[in-house]
Scaffold this active site. Structure first.
Site, PDB file in Angstrom:
ATOM      1  N   ARG A 121       0.830  -1.218   0.000  1.00  0.00           N
ATOM      2  CA  ARG A 121       0.000   0.000   0.000  1.00  0.00           C
ATOM      3  C   ARG A 121       0.858   1.259   0.000  1.00  0.00           C
ATOM      4  O   ARG A 121       0.471   2.272  -0.581  1.00  0.00           O
ATOM      5  CB  ARG A 121      -0.943  -0.010   1.193  1.00  0.00           C
ATOM      6  CG  ARG A 121      -2.025  -1.037   0.989  1.00  0.00           C
ATOM      7  CD  ARG A 121      -3.041  -1.035   2.082  1.00  0.00           C
ATOM      8  NE  ARG A 121      -4.160  -1.873   1.681  1.00  0.00           N
ATOM      9  CZ  ARG A 121      -5.051  -2.364   2.517  1.00  0.00           C
ATOM     10  NH1 ARG A 121      -4.975  -2.099   3.799  1.00  0.00           N
ATOM     11  NH2 ARG A 121      -6.028  -3.112   2.065  1.00  0.00           N
TER      12      ARG A 121
ATOM     13  N   LYS B 238     -20.597 -16.021  -0.656  1.00  0.00           N
ATOM     14  CA  LYS B 238     -22.024 -15.755  -0.416  1.00  0.00           C
ATOM     15  C   LYS B 238     -22.669 -14.892  -1.485  1.00  0.00           C
ATOM     16  O   LYS B 238     -22.101 -13.879  -1.898  1.00  0.00           O
ATOM     17  CB  LYS B 238     -22.168 -15.012   0.915  1.00  0.00           C
ATOM     18  CG  LYS B 238     -21.836 -15.839   2.116  1.00  0.00           C
ATOM     19  CD  LYS B 238     -22.045 -14.976   3.323  1.00  0.00           C
ATOM     20  CE  LYS B 238     -21.791 -15.715   4.608  1.00  0.00           C
ATOM     21  NZ  LYS B 238     -21.784 -14.746   5.727  1.00  0.00           N
TER      22      LYS B 238
ATOM     23  N   GLY C   2      -9.385  -9.315  -2.690  1.00  0.00           N
ATOM     24  CA  GLY C   2      -8.097  -9.885  -2.312  1.00  0.00           C
ATOM     25  C   GLY C   2      -7.856 -11.276  -2.873  1.00  0.00           C
ATOM     26  O   GLY C   2      -6.737 -11.611  -3.265  1.00  0.00           O
TER      27      GLY C   2
ATOM     28  N   GLY D  18     -13.546  -3.464  -0.456  1.00  0.00           N
ATOM     29  CA  GLY D  18     -14.901  -2.984  -0.153  1.00  0.00           C
ATOM     30  C   GLY D  18     -15.307  -1.852  -1.073  1.00  0.00           C
ATOM     31  O   GLY D  18     -16.440  -1.808  -1.573  1.00  0.00           O
TER      32      GLY D  18
HETATM   33  P1  AMP Z   1     -15.601 -13.918  -0.588  1.00  0.00           P
HETATM   34  O1  AMP Z   1     -14.871 -13.363   0.583  1.00  0.00           O
HETATM   35  O2  AMP Z   1     -17.080 -13.830  -0.511  1.00  0.00           O
HETATM   36  O3  AMP Z   1     -15.060 -13.420  -1.914  1.00  0.00           O
HETATM   37  O4  AMP Z   1     -15.340 -15.490  -0.569  1.00  0.00           O
HETATM   38  C1  AMP Z   1     -14.067 -16.033  -0.691  1.00  0.00           C
HETATM   39  C2  AMP Z   1     -14.062 -17.379  -0.052  1.00  0.00           C
HETATM   40  O5  AMP Z   1     -15.032 -18.213  -0.656  1.00  0.00           O
HETATM   41  C3  AMP Z   1     -12.724 -18.078  -0.221  1.00  0.00           C
HETATM   42  O6  AMP Z   1     -12.109 -18.211   1.043  1.00  0.00           O
HETATM   43  C4  AMP Z   1     -13.096 -19.425  -0.815  1.00  0.00           C
HETATM   44  O7  AMP Z   1     -12.414 -20.515  -0.226  1.00  0.00           O
HETATM   45  C5  AMP Z   1     -14.570 -19.541  -0.523  1.00  0.00           C
HETATM   46  N1  AMP Z   1     -15.231 -20.444  -1.464  1.00  0.00           N
HETATM   47  C6  AMP Z   1     -15.204 -20.379  -2.806  1.00  0.00           C
HETATM   48  N2  AMP Z   1     -15.847 -21.424  -3.351  1.00  0.00           N
HETATM   49  C7  AMP Z   1     -16.287 -22.184  -2.340  1.00  0.00           C
HETATM   50  C8  AMP Z   1     -17.023 -23.419  -2.270  1.00  0.00           C
HETATM   51  N3  AMP Z   1     -17.405 -24.044  -3.361  1.00  0.00           N
HETATM   52  N4  AMP Z   1     -17.301 -23.911  -1.030  1.00  0.00           N
HETATM   53  C9  AMP Z   1     -16.903 -23.256   0.081  1.00  0.00           C
HETATM   54  N5  AMP Z   1     -16.213 -22.111   0.079  1.00  0.00           N
HETATM   55  C10 AMP Z   1     -15.910 -21.572  -1.111  1.00  0.00           C
END
Ligand code: AMP
Length: 387
Positions: free
Chosen positions: A38, A196, A344, A367
């Protein structure tokens, strides 16, 4: 409306207050910076300002000291690192407001102590904002990563300065995120992944208006598949978002691409025995997109002129469930398109794949870039002076 850029300002002989993002990771104890990424990202704007004859005051937050002085969240290590990178002294101030703040002569740099040692920073307090503004003639914001927060140093103090401009890094973020979402070369596709659906609803809704195709991967795909009546076994599903997923699918129509095959395992563990399936069996969870999905997504990416990517296609931290994410990182890099990557995890995937230099723009604000992609006007950008 386009915002004033630091390039539009006459900086000669002025005192410039520059909001930077020095919220660096520190080793326990707070003395050692574990990544200076950064600080390096802010260097072009800092050097530009110094070359144009101003005295420079830099300000940032670091961590969450919750309104109290905390030596483990001091910016002092950043002053040392910045001095090393600039090859000139950087004076560390003991606070960010008050009579004791040194005034930098042209060519000199002062780094203020952590803004969040004062609750008034996050509270966007007018009196605190006025005190920050009293330190300078001109304001520059180069901290894209905090532009989605209306704090004293990102919004409040701007009412008390004559001119507020974007720094070079902020300018670059706005240029590429703006190009990808408002005036993209077509076809324009977005790839969204991660854990999610609920975290990315607004992004999906907003990008649906812009893109020609929306590719979904990661765990969020299984909420869509379940909403469509498909078996999801033990995969991560947000059962309270099934209706929402169904309505998003209806409004997206054939713009939406979902995985058609999956790498499944019984356990959430590196090297867990796994297989490729088109229907997820009971007792198994999908941890990555399968080879047919990779091929379909690669083809969509290869035909795109603009690509927006945020979020991994699977549990890419655990081998062998990183294949989908790595394949997409390579496909995005080799598409010859304008590529804008945020978040990230996607950034990490690009680095591991060794293709960072083939990406048009990797956003520095997780974010903030998600909010931008959601179509929300970032308060720290809205507050800047119009051209
Ligand atoms: P996010 O912070 O919402 O971008 O989510 C990132 C996280 O989603 C990472 O740590 C991934 O390991 C997890 N992730 C991605 N695909 C899957 C999956 N099929 N099952 C469980 N976790 C997942």
């Amino acid at each position: 409306m386009p915002k004033l850029s630091i390039r539009d300002l006459d900086l000669n002989g002025k005192t410039v207050f520059m909001r930077v993002d020095f919220n660096v990771p520190l080793a326990p104890g707070g003395q050692e910076i574990t990544s200076d990424k950064r600080i390096r990202a802010a260097l072009p704007t800092i050097q530009y300002a110094l070359e144009h004859g101003c005295g420079l005051i830099l300000a940032s937050h670091l961590g969450r000291p919750k309104g109290k002085r905390n030596p483990e969240m001091s910016l002092a290590p950043c002053a040392v690192k910045l001095a090393e990178l600039l090859g000139k002294p950087v004076t560390m101030a003991s606070d960010c407001i008050g009579a004791g703040i040194p005034k930098p002569a042209p060519g000199e740099v002062v780094l203020l102590e952590n803004l969040r040692y004062h609750n008034e920073e996050e509270g966007n307090d007018p009196e605190f904002s006025k005190q920050l503004a009293s330190l300078c003639d001109v304001y520059v914001n180069d901290a894209f990563g905090t532009a989605h927060r209306a704090h004293a140093s990102t919004v409040g103090m701007i009412s008390f300065v004559p001119q507020a401009a974007a720094g070079l890094l902020m300018d670059k973020e706005l240029q590429w995120l703006g190009k990808a979402t408002q005036n993209p070369d077509r076809p324009c596709i977005a790839i969204l992944g991660g854990a999610k659906v609920s975290d990315k609803i607004e992004v999906i809704q907003n990008l649906a208006k812009v893109v020609d195709k929306l590719l979904i991967g990661g765990a969020m795909a299984y909420t869509f598949l379940k909403a469509r009546g498909e078996a999801t076994g033990k995969s991560l599903v947000e059962d309270d978002k099934l209706e929402l997923a169904a309505s998003l699918m209806a409004s997206l129509g054939d713009k939406l691409m979902l995985p058609t095959d999956h790498v499944v395992a019984e356990e959430f563990k590196a090297d867990a025995p796994n297989e490729v399936v088109t229907t997820i069996p009971d007792g198994k969870m999908a941890l990555d997109i399968g080879p047919a999905t990779i091929a379909a997504y690669e083809a969509a990416v290869a035909s795109a002129k603009t690509i927006i990517w945020n979020g991994p296609m699977g549990v890419f931290e655990m081998k062998p469930f990183d294949k989908g994410t790595m394949a997409l990182a390579n496909a995005v890099a080799n598409a010859g398109a304008v590529s804008v990557v945020g978040g990230g995890d996607s950034e990490k995937a690009i680095k591991v794949a060794g293709v960072s230099n083939k990406i048009t723009h990797v956003s520095t604000g997780g974010g903030a870039s998600l909010e931008y992609l959601s179509g929300i006007e970032l308060p720290g950008v809205a507050a800047l002076t119009e051209k």
